[in-house]
Design a protein around this motif. Structure first.
Motif, PDB file in Angstrom:
ATOM      1  N   VAL A  58       0.836  -1.208   0.000  1.00 44.27           N
ATOM      2  CA  VAL A  58       0.000   0.000   0.000  1.00 44.27           C
ATOM      3  C   VAL A  58       0.864   1.248   0.000  1.00 44.27           C
ATOM      4  N   ALA A  59       1.927   1.241   0.816  1.00 41.17           N
ATOM      5  CA  ALA A  59       2.813   2.408   0.895  1.00 41.17           C
ATOM      6  C   ALA A  59       3.511   2.656  -0.442  1.00 41.17           C
ATOM      7  N   LEU A  60       3.924   1.604  -1.135  1.00 43.18           N
ATOM      8  CA  LEU A  60       4.581   1.766  -2.432  1.00 43.18           C
ATOM      9  C   LEU A  60       3.623   2.351  -3.468  1.00 43.18           C
ATOM     10  N   VAL A  61       2.364   1.938  -3.413  1.00 44.72           N
ATOM     11  CA  VAL A  61       1.358   2.512  -4.321  1.00 44.72           C
ATOM     12  C   VAL A  61       1.168   4.001  -4.020  1.00 44.72           C
ATOM     13  N   MET A  62       1.113   4.333  -2.730  1.00 48.15           N
ATOM     14  CA  MET A  62       0.991   5.742  -2.337  1.00 48.15           C
ATOM     15  C   MET A  62       2.193   6.540  -2.832  1.00 48.15           C
ATOM     16  N   THR A 114       1.830  12.654  -4.236  1.00 46.15           N
ATOM     17  CA  THR A 114       2.715  13.800  -4.415  1.00 46.15           C
ATOM     18  C   THR A 114       3.009  14.410  -3.046  1.00 46.15           C
ATOM     19  N   GLY A 115       4.122  15.115  -2.953  1.00 47.93           N
ATOM     20  CA  GLY A 115       4.448  15.897  -1.771  1.00 47.93           C
ATOM     21  C   GLY A 115       4.405  15.112  -0.483  1.00 47.93           C
ATOM     22  N   ALA A 116       3.509  15.544   0.427  1.00 50.97           N
ATOM     23  CA  ALA A 116       3.426  14.957   1.760  1.00 50.97           C
ATOM     24  C   ALA A 116       3.058  13.473   1.714  1.00 50.97           C
ATOM     25  N   VAL A 117       2.263  13.073   0.725  1.00 49.40           N
ATOM     26  CA  VAL A 117       1.862  11.661   0.605  1.00 49.40           C
ATOM     27  C   VAL A 117       3.090  10.788   0.333  1.00 49.40           C
ATOM     28  N   LYS A 118       3.964  11.249  -0.569  1.00 49.81           N
ATOM     29  CA  LYS A 118       5.188  10.506  -0.859  1.00 49.81           C
ATOM     30  C   LYS A 118       6.067  10.398   0.391  1.00 49.81           C
ATOM     31  N   GLY A 119       6.192  11.516   1.129  1.00 50.42           N
ATOM     32  CA  GLY A 119       7.000  11.497   2.338  1.00 50.42           C
ATOM     33  C   GLY A 119       6.467  10.519   3.372  1.00 50.42           C
ATOM     34  N   PHE A 120       5.151  10.528   3.556  1.00 51.96           N
ATOM     35  CA  PHE A 120       4.520   9.603   4.492  1.00 51.96           C
ATOM     36  C   PHE A 120       4.788   8.161   4.085  1.00 51.96           C
ATOM     37  N   ALA A 121       4.599   7.852   2.808  1.00 55.04           N
ATOM     38  CA  ALA A 121       4.772   6.490   2.316  1.00 55.04           C
ATOM     39  C   ALA A 121       6.221   6.029   2.454  1.00 55.04           C
ATOM     40  N   LEU A 122       7.175   6.909   2.121  1.00 58.07           N
ATOM     41  CA  LEU A 122       8.589   6.539   2.188  1.00 58.07           C
ATOM     42  C   LEU A 122       9.006   6.212   3.618  1.00 58.07           C
ATOM     43  N   VAL A 123       8.614   7.072   4.566  1.00 56.49           N
ATOM     44  CA  VAL A 123       8.966   6.832   5.965  1.00 56.49           C
ATOM     45  C   VAL A 123       8.321   5.547   6.461  1.00 56.49           C
TER      46      VAL A 123
END
Length: 417
Positions: free
Chosen positions: A354-358, A363-372
């Protein structure tokens, strides 16, 4: 005895390394716009020439120009992204003078080719502008190599006639290249160029050739920027958010550690130590990978800690069930760890997907959340599953902790096998 010594050594060395390095790691963590405060501007790009269109390539290169200028302002971690077909969003952390930022960012990258006005010999006297950035073909500068493998910059102009007139008049003289009034090169005109193309030698330095190519392409962009929207994030607001978030996280972590120790005794203590190691490793990854910490990143971190606690609870509950069923402690730890591992891995792997799909589509904050979140889960598996079990097995194989009470199981609750 060897296993006890190994256990003590691992715990002491790990604790010492974390205590010694944590202050410097915390100082080196980059804070994002929402935590450090700063400035955000949304620009709309339009062509200088009427009837022209904004291409994707010119928009990207204009964004790169903005990023270079932001770095020159001394801002930390400028974030520049393109949006749609003609918009650029700029985020700058740690901005104190918004008016100066606006002025610097809106000025286009001014590329000019100049000659000497008169007989002066000083390089500062290249003050007669012969050609400007828009005289060059968009993306017309390219890196090429001679037969001797020497790097050169090949350029292409829009008007062959104008270029021929300039090179004929300046034959044997320097034609200096300036970017925003800074001299970047001063090649000498060797011939009259009638085809609208030329090559510039840089003395064999490939890095200098690449920089010259990029500067010429940057100055040739026919785009101007109009501010459509801006907002400030005060440093006080960001610091307050960070302080409150850290306080809440620390209180929650302490409560979790107390709960784990009260409920699961010695395994709970190991789980708490593994969580501390997990947190330290995450900070280490942030510094080494040069990530920027934002509020969504902190949210992902707290979520990851919760998932790590869940993994420990599943494992310890399964071990206690095995002990209550009449197994020995050693056998229960082995069976409980084996049966809980698949459940934990299934849960974590689905979350990673799910995080990789996000990350891929956000974009932006969503990518940061998913990466962490992905980094959190990987570290959680390494520390809260394998590291904590490694410590527990060291003591068990040394003959310690072999009584059910160390796992929070009372003798009267144990059934016959």
């Amino acid at each position: 005895m060897k296993r006890i010594i190994a256990f003590i050594t691992v715990v002491l060395v790990t604790t010492a390394v974390m205590a010694f390095t944590s202050p410097s790691l915390l100082r080196n963590v980059h804070l994002g716009l929402d935590l450090k405060g700063g400035f955000e501007i949304l620009y709309e790009a339009t062509p200088y020439e009427g009837g022209a269109k904004v291409s994707k390539e010119s928009l990207v290169k204009t964004a790169q120009s903005l990023e270079k200028r932001a770095n020159m302002l001394g801002t930390s971690e400028p974030e520049v992204t393109t949006e749609g077909s003609n918009r650029i969003r700029l985020k700058l952390a740690g901005v104190t003078d918004e008016a100066e930022v606006r002025k610097q960012m809106k000025e286009p990258a001014a590329l000019t080719f100049r000659s000497k006005n008169g007989t002066e010999t000083s390089a500062d006297q290249y003050n007669k502008i012969e050609m400007v950035g828009t005289d060059f073909a968009e993306n017309g500068a390219k890196l090429e190599y001679t037969n001797m493998n020497e790097p050169i910059v090949a350029i292409k102009v829009k008007s062959k006639e104008k270029f021929a007139e300039v090179t004929e008049r300046l034959l044997g003289q320097p034609l200096a290249i300036y970017m925003n009034d800074e001299l970047i090169s001063a090649p000498t005109v060797q011939a009259v160029l009638t085809e609208g193309t030329a090559t510039i030698s840089v003395g064999g330095d490939v890095n200098e050739a690449k920089e010259l190519r990029d500067n010429i392409n940057l100055g040739a962009l026919p785009l101007k920027l109009t501010e459509k929207y801006s907002q400030s994030v005060g440093a006080t607001l960001g610091q307050q958010s960070l302080k409150e978030t850290i306080e809440a996280g620390l209180i929650g972590s302490v409560l979790i550690l107390i709960f784990m120790i009260v409920m699961y005794h010695v395994p709970g203590l190991f789980a708490g130590f593994a969580l501390i190691v997990h947190t330290w490793l995450l900070i280490l990854v942030f510094v080494w990978a040069d990530f920027t910490l934002t509020l969504p990143g902190i949210a992902a971190f707290i979520l990851g800690v919760g998932m790590a606690v869940d993994a420990n609870i599943i494992t310890n509950e399964r071990i206690r069930e095995e002990i209550r069923s009449g197994r020995s402690v050693m056998s229960a730890v082995k069976a409980g760890g084996k049966h809980s591992l698949r459940t934990i891995l299934d849960s974590n792997i689905t979350t990673i997907i799910v995080a990789l799909v996000m990350f891929a589509y956000g974009t932006g904050a969503v990518k940061g959340f998913a990466l962490v979140l992905v980094v959190e889960i990987v570290l959680s598996i390494a520390t809260n599953i394998y590291f904590s079990r490694f410590l527990l097995n060291l003591l068990l194989k040394s003959g310690k902790l072999l009584k059910p009470k160390y796992f929070g199981v009372k003798e009267r609750d144990i059934r016959e096998l």
